[in-house]
Design a protein around this motif. Structure first.
Motif, PDB file in Angstrom:
ATOM      1  N   VAL A  33     -14.198  -9.271   2.191  1.00 21.34           N
ATOM      2  CA  VAL A  33     -14.186 -10.725   1.766  1.00 21.34           C
ATOM      3  C   VAL A  33     -12.868 -11.003   0.883  1.00 21.34           C
ATOM      4  O   VAL A  33     -12.267 -11.910   1.037  1.00 21.34           O
ATOM      5  CB  VAL A  33     -15.707 -11.088   0.866  1.00 21.34           C
ATOM      6  CG1 VAL A  33     -15.460 -12.391   0.223  1.00 21.34           C
ATOM      7  CG2 VAL A  33     -16.590 -10.904   1.898  1.00 21.34           C
ATOM      8  N   THR A  36     -10.009 -11.257   3.465  1.00 20.01           N
ATOM      9  CA  THR A  36     -10.129 -12.538   3.984  1.00 20.01           C
ATOM     10  C   THR A  36      -9.700 -13.591   3.266  1.00 20.01           C
ATOM     11  O   THR A  36      -9.070 -14.553   3.806  1.00 20.01           O
ATOM     12  CB  THR A  36     -11.648 -12.969   4.591  1.00 20.01           C
ATOM     13  OG1 THR A  36     -12.129 -11.474   5.335  1.00 20.01           O
ATOM     14  CG2 THR A  36     -11.609 -13.803   5.617  1.00 20.01           C
ATOM     15  N   LYS A  37     -10.002 -13.819   1.971  1.00 18.19           N
ATOM     16  CA  LYS A  37      -9.680 -14.791   1.013  1.00 18.19           C
ATOM     17  C   LYS A  37      -8.405 -14.584   0.696  1.00 18.19           C
ATOM     18  O   LYS A  37      -7.510 -15.732   0.878  1.00 18.19           O
ATOM     19  CB  LYS A  37     -10.432 -14.577  -0.113  1.00 18.19           C
ATOM     20  CG  LYS A  37     -11.812 -15.088  -0.322  1.00 18.19           C
ATOM     21  CD  LYS A  37     -12.505 -14.981  -1.717  1.00 18.19           C
ATOM     22  CE  LYS A  37     -13.887 -15.310  -1.752  1.00 18.19           C
ATOM     23  NZ  LYS A  37     -14.196 -14.965  -2.922  1.00 18.19           N
ATOM     24  N   TYR A  44     -11.507 -18.357   5.242  1.00 18.01           N
ATOM     25  CA  TYR A  44     -12.518 -17.405   4.334  1.00 18.01           C
ATOM     26  C   TYR A  44     -13.803 -18.477   4.717  1.00 18.01           C
ATOM     27  O   TYR A  44     -15.105 -17.944   5.035  1.00 18.01           O
ATOM     28  CB  TYR A  44     -12.246 -17.153   2.946  1.00 18.01           C
ATOM     29  CG  TYR A  44     -13.545 -16.777   2.320  1.00 18.01           C
ATOM     30  CD1 TYR A  44     -14.126 -15.519   2.622  1.00 18.01           C
ATOM     31  CD2 TYR A  44     -14.197 -17.471   1.452  1.00 18.01           C
ATOM     32  CE1 TYR A  44     -15.536 -15.143   2.016  1.00 18.01           C
ATOM     33  CE2 TYR A  44     -15.302 -17.307   0.620  1.00 18.01           C
ATOM     34  CZ  TYR A  44     -15.886 -16.137   1.067  1.00 18.01           C
ATOM     35  OH  TYR A  44     -17.018 -15.665   0.409  1.00 18.01           O
ATOM     36  N   ARG A  48     -17.372 -17.509   6.205  1.00 19.09           N
ATOM     37  CA  ARG A  48     -18.300 -17.703   5.610  1.00 19.09           C
ATOM     38  C   ARG A  48     -19.693 -18.445   6.306  1.00 19.09           C
ATOM     39  O   ARG A  48     -20.780 -18.057   6.505  1.00 19.09           O
ATOM     40  CB  ARG A  48     -18.128 -18.007   4.143  1.00 19.09           C
ATOM     41  CG  ARG A  48     -19.327 -17.868   3.348  1.00 19.09           C
ATOM     42  CD  ARG A  48     -19.222 -18.449   1.972  1.00 19.09           C
ATOM     43  NE  ARG A  48     -18.620 -19.879   2.054  1.00 19.09           N
ATOM     44  CZ  ARG A  48     -18.081 -20.500   1.085  1.00 19.09           C
ATOM     45  NH1 ARG A  48     -17.864 -19.876   0.017  1.00 19.09           N
ATOM     46  NH2 ARG A  48     -17.830 -21.728   1.192  1.00 19.09           N
ATOM     47  N   TYR A 108     -20.324 -10.386  10.352  1.00 20.17           N
ATOM     48  CA  TYR A 108     -19.149 -10.757   9.678  1.00 20.17           C
ATOM     49  C   TYR A 108     -17.860 -10.344  10.727  1.00 20.17           C
ATOM     50  O   TYR A 108     -17.035 -11.405  10.816  1.00 20.17           O
ATOM     51  CB  TYR A 108     -19.009  -9.716   8.634  1.00 20.17           C
ATOM     52  CG  TYR A 108     -17.637 -10.457   7.564  1.00 20.17           C
ATOM     53  CD1 TYR A 108     -18.077 -11.595   6.529  1.00 20.17           C
ATOM     54  CD2 TYR A 108     -16.553 -10.022   7.533  1.00 20.17           C
ATOM     55  CE1 TYR A 108     -17.158 -11.936   5.639  1.00 20.17           C
ATOM     56  CE2 TYR A 108     -15.605 -10.636   6.787  1.00 20.17           C
ATOM     57  CZ  TYR A 108     -15.796 -11.603   5.822  1.00 20.17           C
ATOM     58  OH  TYR A 108     -14.841 -11.948   5.227  1.00 20.17           O
ATOM     59  N   LEU A 112     -15.663 -13.594  12.133  1.00 25.65           N
ATOM     60  CA  LEU A 112     -14.124 -13.420  11.651  1.00 25.65           C
ATOM     61  C   LEU A 112     -13.526 -13.684  13.141  1.00 25.65           C
ATOM     62  O   LEU A 112     -12.308 -14.488  13.054  1.00 25.65           O
ATOM     63  CB  LEU A 112     -13.783 -12.046  11.189  1.00 25.65           C
ATOM     64  CG  LEU A 112     -12.278 -11.951  10.819  1.00 25.65           C
ATOM     65  CD1 LEU A 112     -11.799 -12.939   9.873  1.00 25.65           C
ATOM     66  CD2 LEU A 112     -12.234 -10.409  10.215  1.00 25.65           C
TER      67      LEU A 112
END
Length: 126
Positions: A33, A36-37, A44, A48, A108, A112
């Motif tokens: 996470v 990704t941010k 992100y 999410r 996830y 992505l």
């Protein structure tokens, strides 16, 4: 007191299980996470929202493991537990938690890839 009052103490046991497993989940997902941010905050948010749509199976398995812990806690009437059910419980609980983590990682990863695919114009349904 917890062992003798199983009618209400399951809430404490369940809360401890939830806190412990959520912390373990944060350890596993924290780097993903965070990275990704760092790449792109908008990416992100896309990931999410797609992840939340795709992670249902992981949450179902996670819920099964939670209800297994609570059910076993309530069901044990004394501290002398038979070895068979205890062994099964000790094998099944980590397995369910592991499957839950794997399902969340798959969700996830798919989210992505789908978000990156939307940005590059290559749409793919998972």
């Amino acid at each position: 007191l917890l062992v003798s009052e199983r009618t209400w103490s399951w809430t404490i046991v369940g809360a401890c299980y939830l806190v412990g497993t959520i912390l373990a989940r944060l350890v596993v997902f924290g780097r993903l996470v965070k990275q990704t941010k760092q790449i792109d905050p908008h990416l992100y948010s896309e990931v999410r929202s797609l992840y939340l749509k795709n992670s249902r199976a992981g949450w179902i398995v996670f819920s099964l493991s939670f209800f297994l812990v609570v059910g076993v806690w309530i069901g044990w009437k004394n501290s002398l537990v038979e070895r068979g059910p205890l062994a099964l419980f000790c094998l099944l609980l980590p397995f369910l938690f592991f499957v839950s983590i794997v399902l969340h990682l798959i969700a996830y990863g798919e989210a992505l890839l789908a978000a990156l695919g939307q940005r590059t114009g290559v749409e793919r349904e998972f």
